[in-house]
Design an enzyme around this catalytic site. Structure first.
Site, mmCIF file in Angstrom:
data_model
loop_
_atom_site.group_PDB
_atom_site.id
_atom_site.type_symbol
_atom_site.label_atom_id
_atom_site.label_comp_id
_atom_site.label_asym_id
_atom_site.label_seq_id
_atom_site.Cartn_x
_atom_site.Cartn_y
_atom_site.Cartn_z
ATOM 1 N N LYS A 1 0.599 -1.145 -0.204
ATOM 2 C CA LYS A 1 -0.244 0.432 0.104
ATOM 3 C C LYS A 1 0.935 1.455 0.056
ATOM 4 O O LYS A 1 2.236 1.463 0.506
ATOM 5 C CB LYS A 1 -1.273 -0.379 0.652
ATOM 6 C CG LYS A 1 -0.653 0.049 2.400
ATOM 7 C CD LYS A 1 -0.073 1.254 3.448
ATOM 8 C CE LYS A 1 0.818 1.540 4.583
ATOM 9 N NZ LYS A 1 1.913 2.963 4.686
ATOM 10 N N ASP B 1 -2.673 -1.958 9.604
ATOM 11 C CA ASP B 1 -2.624 -2.387 8.271
ATOM 12 C C ASP B 1 -3.202 -3.431 7.663
ATOM 13 O O ASP B 1 -3.336 -3.003 6.708
ATOM 14 C CB ASP B 1 -1.344 -1.674 7.901
ATOM 15 C CG ASP B 1 -1.167 -0.351 7.719
ATOM 16 O OD1 ASP B 1 -1.596 0.183 8.164
ATOM 17 O OD2 ASP B 1 0.635 -0.232 7.720
HETATM 18 P P1 ATP Z 1 3.987 -0.124 7.179
HETATM 19 O O1 ATP Z 1 4.268 0.666 6.494
HETATM 20 O O2 ATP Z 1 3.208 -0.614 8.588
HETATM 21 O O3 ATP Z 1 4.612 0.397 8.955
HETATM 22 P P2 ATP Z 1 6.784 -1.106 6.606
HETATM 23 O O4 ATP Z 1 6.455 -1.188 6.044
HETATM 24 O O5 ATP Z 1 7.599 -0.101 7.045
HETATM 25 O O6 ATP Z 1 5.295 -1.191 8.150
HETATM 26 P P3 ATP Z 1 6.487 -3.701 7.204
HETATM 27 O O7 ATP Z 1 7.775 -4.972 5.846
HETATM 28 O O8 ATP Z 1 5.580 -4.156 7.529
HETATM 29 O O9 ATP Z 1 7.163 -2.988 7.739
HETATM 30 O O10 ATP Z 1 8.065 -4.624 9.332
HETATM 31 C C1 ATP Z 1 8.308 -3.826 9.541
HETATM 32 C C2 ATP Z 1 9.578 -4.525 10.739
HETATM 33 O O11 ATP Z 1 8.624 -6.352 10.702
HETATM 34 C C3 ATP Z 1 9.851 -5.298 10.135
HETATM 35 O O12 ATP Z 1 11.962 -5.022 10.014
HETATM 36 C C4 ATP Z 1 10.275 -7.078 10.285
HETATM 37 O O13 ATP Z 1 11.157 -7.329 11.463
HETATM 38 C C5 ATP Z 1 9.673 -7.462 10.940
HETATM 39 N N1 ATP Z 1 8.255 -8.210 10.085
HETATM 40 C C6 ATP Z 1 7.638 -9.099 11.089
HETATM 41 N N2 ATP Z 1 7.083 -9.474 9.618
HETATM 42 C C7 ATP Z 1 7.301 -9.967 8.845
HETATM 43 C C8 ATP Z 1 6.634 -9.754 7.506
HETATM 44 N N3 ATP Z 1 6.358 -10.977 7.040
HETATM 45 N N4 ATP Z 1 7.518 -9.464 6.036
HETATM 46 C C9 ATP Z 1 8.385 -8.013 6.893
HETATM 47 N N5 ATP Z 1 8.703 -8.040 8.258
HETATM 48 C C10 ATP Z 1 8.320 -8.306 9.405
#
Ligand code: ATP
Length: 310
Positions: free
Chosen positions: A8, A144
């Protein structure tokens, strides 16, 4: 059972005052884009167990244990289903995640994987739960997750988990500039609070932007580009000053809008057409202001089964 799930981008992220429970009230216009992770669920080697393997984009930065959001989601679903599968065994699954969504990139990749695991395990175990049920279970994993199940374009209120679909006309063309390393979402919210306190800012109650809604309804890309807004952007730029150069490079290359995606560090650029997106992507990659640039379009559907094997 393989499920494809989109990333997203937040077209608007309005962050309200800090609540007593430590969360903020948000108005969050989510838009699902064609940058997909895939989650495959198979019957586990050992009944009643959950395992996870990760391949692809920054796989070594994703936990391969019970803290993985996909595993947490599958376990929550098993709990909801009452633990006992068809052969009298407790439910379990071996999960394989193929990542294309940047990790800790502000594109909700972890939440996407949780959503995909819910859809994959629901099908693997033959539960037949409704999307609404899966969204409720998903909301307990992360705010989310429900949107990754819904897809399209939607306004999220509360912590982002109460969703109302937004009518949008046509397709919008995007370029995402992926950065080296991630940004921690709690740290970015903390920095946002700190910057606001330092400025003595009175924080307004968040509301959905009318120009943004009109641009979506009319399929008007230039108006959408002008209406993109992210209250977390100053905090992301404070923590990662180099992102200002990334945003400038996209604007200089003719992007209709340039914004940090969610909590960053991914930057999102709106293009006028698919050809324009390809040109913009090449220009961004050439200036060296990002690790890589990828094109995508939105809106796309939420988590859906793409492959089913008996
Ligand atoms: P958001 O936009 O919802 O704030 P994000 O995209 O910045 O999230 P994610 O990629 O969702 O961040 O990951 C955040 C943290 O969650 C990662 O640093 C990781 O340690 C942990 N994590 C747990 N499960 C997963 C997964 N399946 N994929 C990615 N990260 C994961």
């Amino acid at each position: 059972m393989t499920v494809r799930v989109p990333a997203k981008v937040n077209l608007q992220l309005a962050v309200g005052p800090l609540r007593d429970d430590g969360y903020h009230d948000l108005v969050n216009v989510f838009h699902a884009v064609s940058l997909f992770d895939e989650v495959t669920a198979t019957e586990p080697g050992t009944p009643g167990t959950f395992t996870v393997r990760i391949e692809g984009e920054s796989a070594d930065h994703v936990p391969a244990d019970g803290t993985n959001l996909a595993v947490r989601a599958a376990e929550a679903l098993a709990k909801h289903a009452g633990q006992t599968g068809p052969a009298g065994h407790p439910y379990g699954a071996d999960l394989l995640i193929r990542k294309a969504i940047p990790v800790a990139g502000g594109m909700a990749g972890g939440s996407a994987d949780a959503a995909a695991a819910l859809v994959a395990c629901d099908a693997l175990w033959g539960l037949g739960l409704s999307r609404a049920d899966l969204m409720e279970i998903g909301a307990g994993i992360g705010s989310d997750v429900p949107f990754a199940l819904l897809g399209g374009t939607a306004v999220g209120t509360g912590r982002g988990e109460r969703l109302t679909p937004v009518p949008a006309t046509g397709a919008f063309h995007w370029v995402f500039a992926l950065a080296d390393g991630g940004l921690s979402t709690p740290q970015v919210y903390g920095e946002c609070d700190r910057l606001r306190a330092d400025a003595g800012e009175e924080v307004a109650w968040p509301s959905a932007s009318e120009p943004l809604m009109a641009a979506l309804r009319d399929g008007d890309a230039p108006a959408l580009g002008a209406a993109l807004a992210n209250d977390l952007q100053p905090a992301a730029l404070a923590l990662r000053p180099s992102l200002a150069r990334t945003l400038d490079a996209g604007r200089d290359a003719g992007a209709l809008g340039a914004i940090v995606s969610g909590s960053g560090p991914t930057c999102a650029f709106l293009a006028a057409s698919a050809d324009h997106a390809r040109e913009l992507s090449a220009a961004l990659a050439a200036t060296g202001v990002c690790r890589t640039a990828v094109t995508a379009q939105g809106p796309v559907p939420g988590a859906e089964i793409v492959q089913y094997e008996e």
